[in-house]
Design a protein around this motif. Structure first.
Motif, short mmCIF file in Angstrom:
data_model
loop_
_atom_site.label_atom_id
_atom_site.label_comp_id
_atom_site.label_asym_id
_atom_site.label_seq_id
_atom_site.Cartn_x
_atom_site.Cartn_y
_atom_site.Cartn_z
N TRP A 1 0.73 -1.35 0.11
CA TRP A 1 0.01 0.01 -0.13
C TRP A 1 0.74 1.25 0.12
N ALA A 2 0.56 2.16 -0.82
CA ALA A 2 1.47 3.47 -0.92
C ALA A 2 0.47 4.66 -1.01
N GLY A 3 0.88 5.78 -0.55
CA GLY A 3 0.08 6.94 -1.05
C GLY A 3 0.67 7.80 -1.89
N PHE A 4 -0.24 8.82 -2.44
CA PHE A 4 0.23 9.54 -3.51
C PHE A 4 1.00 10.89 -2.72
N ARG A 5 1.87 11.26 -3.34
CA ARG A 5 2.98 12.13 -2.78
C ARG A 5 2.12 13.64 -2.82
N GLY A 6 1.29 13.92 -3.80
CA GLY A 6 0.43 14.93 -3.92
C GLY A 6 -1.05 15.08 -3.00
N THR A 7 -1.27 13.87 -2.29
CA THR A 7 -2.40 14.01 -1.48
C THR A 7 -2.72 15.29 -0.74
N ARG A 8 -3.77 15.47 -0.48
CA ARG A 8 -4.16 16.65 0.28
C ARG A 8 -4.43 16.30 1.71
N HIS A 9 -4.23 14.75 2.05
CA HIS A 9 -4.68 14.44 3.49
C HIS A 9 -3.59 13.25 3.80
N PRO A 10 -2.21 13.95 3.95
CA PRO A 10 -1.21 12.79 4.21
C PRO A 10 -1.34 11.83 5.39
N GLU A 11 -1.57 12.58 6.49
CA GLU A 11 -1.71 11.84 7.70
C GLU A 11 -2.90 10.91 7.85
N THR A 12 -4.07 11.31 7.07
CA THR A 12 -5.09 10.47 7.17
C THR A 12 -4.67 9.15 6.22
N VAL A 13 -4.04 9.54 5.10
CA VAL A 13 -3.61 8.31 4.31
C VAL A 13 -2.57 7.21 5.05
N VAL A 14 -1.79 8.00 5.69
CA VAL A 14 -0.86 6.99 6.43
C VAL A 14 -1.73 6.24 7.61
N HIS A 15 -2.65 6.79 8.30
CA HIS A 15 -3.46 6.28 9.20
C HIS A 15 -4.23 5.01 8.69
N VAL A 16 -4.70 5.22 7.52
CA VAL A 16 -5.51 4.19 6.98
C VAL A 16 -4.47 2.98 6.43
N ILE A 17 -3.38 3.26 5.84
CA ILE A 17 -2.41 2.36 5.61
C ILE A 17 -1.93 1.51 6.81
N ASP A 18 -1.75 2.37 7.95
CA ASP A 18 -1.48 1.38 9.33
C ASP A 18 -2.74 0.67 9.64
N PHE A 19 -3.94 1.06 9.46
CA PHE A 19 -5.05 0.19 9.70
C PHE A 19 -5.06 -1.04 8.89
N LEU A 20 -4.94 -0.77 7.61
CA LEU A 20 -5.06 -1.93 6.88
C LEU A 20 -3.92 -3.04 7.06
N VAL A 21 -2.63 -2.55 7.60
CA VAL A 21 -1.50 -3.49 7.79
C VAL A 21 -1.59 -4.10 9.22
#
Length: 439
Positions: free
Chosen positions: A322-342
């Motif tokens: 799972w990876a996030g897009f560098r240009g996302t407007r919500h990086p912390e939330t994206v990381v939070h979701v990745i942590d949840f999935l893992v």
């Protein structure tokens, strides 16, 4: 002032994720280059993240279910789901990234991990890992390292697998022959395969010829303390590849492996074309987590063991990330979701083994207890057995890895069909591969 968090549903148990989040964000405010709490704050309380992956309907169903659990806990965060087949997936992702509108969160594999990191498409997760917002401590040894490119963490393993030699247990029982075992040398393995062919009256070849399979070549090289890659060049010589092609040319000549016409359909790795399932060979060189899918294609009972050679040549590999897009407007939330999935046990129980074995070892144990598929139980047991035998994980493949895989198939097939000698095919491959890696 800390960055705003997704609001948990009233009365929900957010557990470890939420406890870490508040403390971690205080640190992240200072480490994110050029960012302030005000600049990163969403303009309204609701966030919709776009999520993109490839796979079949079952993967789509399970991924949606897992992320719906996240929304139940954090009602302010919802998801826009997009998925498709593997064909054309990365073309679409690349086009969207170039236009600056890539999905916030997406699936990626090691074919493109390095390339996308170097193109600055991937969100840098390094500081989130350091601050424990993204927890990779429960991943098996080497798995967290496999998501690093030039020292930066750019993704998180969605699941784990390792190469597996899948063999026909029922056939071997009928022929009264022993099963292959972990640590079997290539010489012993090919001698065993010849006997299978002979005992079956030539109806079933003892082994698939994996000379076109990059992972089989990679493990064979690692058993000799070499690697598939060395920086942006191949990590082996023309002589090494010549010996590899000769090894399997000899197997075809002795009938331990079948003719080129039989081998070719399986060279791309298509599970439905594997010779152990079609009954044309007693073994196939695949991924260990594909046992369940292969078992559905045959009435014979299948078994699973490591590839021939030193088991330390194998490693815990991220089947997907799972990876996030560098240009996302919500990086912390994206990381939070990745942590949840893992790391979340509920998410893990929903996702099961569809992408491979859970990357988080605690979650894996929980999922294992709920498995009913005997083949998948065997895959998990095999991975557990191999965990203590794994060698160090190599760095992710360089940009151009997908091209190298295709070039190896082309070179191997030229030898299989007698269109080139092993030496000629090896020389052509080395030249073309190094050119592809440096272009």
């Amino acid at each position: 002032m800390p960055l705003p968090l997704p609001h948990p549903a009233r009365g929900s148990r957010t557990g470890r994720i939420n406890r870490r989040l508040g403390a971690a964000l205080l640190v992240l405010v200072t480490v994110l280059s050029g960012c302030t709490a005000q600049a990163e704050a969403p303009k309204d309380s609701r966030i919709e993240l776009s999520v993109f992956w490839w796979g079949g309907e079952r993967r789509a169903e399970l991924t949606k279910q897992a992320l719906e659990i996240y929304t139940e806990r954090y009602p302010d965060v919802t998801f826009k789901f997009t998925w498709q087949g593997n064909a054309g997936y990365f073309d679409r992702l690349s086009t969207e990234a170039a236009a600056g509108n890539a999905p916030d969160l997406f699936q990626i594999d090691d074919n493109y991990l390095t390339e996308y990191a170097q193109r600055e498409i991937l969100l840098d997760l390094t500081d989130y890992v350091r601050s424990d917002l993204l927890d990779l401590r429960k991943l098996s040894s080497g798995l967290a390292q496999s998501s690093q490119v030039t020292g930066r963490t750019v993704a998180a393993a969605a699941a784990e697998n390792t190469p597996g030699l899948i063999y026909n247990k029922s056939l071997l029982a009928r022929l009264d022959l022993p099963e292959p075992h972990i640590g079997m040398s290539y010489a012993d393995y090919l001698e065993w395969a010849e006997e299978v062919t002979e005992r079956s009256g030539g109806k079933v070849a003892g082994t698939m010829d994996p000379s076109a399979d990059y992972k089989a070549l990679w493990l064979w090289l690692r058993s000799q303390n070499k690697e598939l890659y060395r920086g942006r060049q191949v990590g082996f010589t023309e002589g090494d590849l010549t010996r590899w092609f000769d090894l399997w040319r000899g197997a075809r000549a002795s009938k331990a492996a079948p003719k080129a016409e039989v081998i070719q359909p399986a060279n791309t790795g298509d599970v439905t074309k594997q010779l152990v399932a079609s009954g044309k060979a007693a073994t196939s060189f695949v991924w260990s987590n594909q046992l369940s899918e292969l078992q559905k294609l045959t009435k014979d009972k299948l078994g699973l063991v490591s590839y021939p050679g030193d088991p330390k040549a194998q490693w815990a590999r991220a089947s997907l990330y799972w990876a996030g897009f560098r240009g996302t407007r919500h990086p912390e939330t994206v990381v939070h979701v990745i942590d949840f999935l893992v790391n979340d046990a509920t998410a893990g129980s929903i996702l099961g083994t569809e992408r491979g074995l859970s990357a988080n070892l605690d979650v894996r144990k929980s999922v294992e207890q709920s498995l009913t598929d005997e083949s998948m139980k065997l895959s998990v047991a095999f991975e557990t057995t191999m965990t203590e035998r794994f060698g160090a994980a190599p760095v992710p493949p360089p940009k151009g890895h997908a091209s190298i895989k295709a070039l190896l198939i082309q070179a191997a097939e030229s030898v299989q069909f007698g269109q080139a000698t092993s030496k000629e095919a090896a020389a052509a491959f080395i030249s073309q591969a190094n050119a592809a890696l440096t272009s």
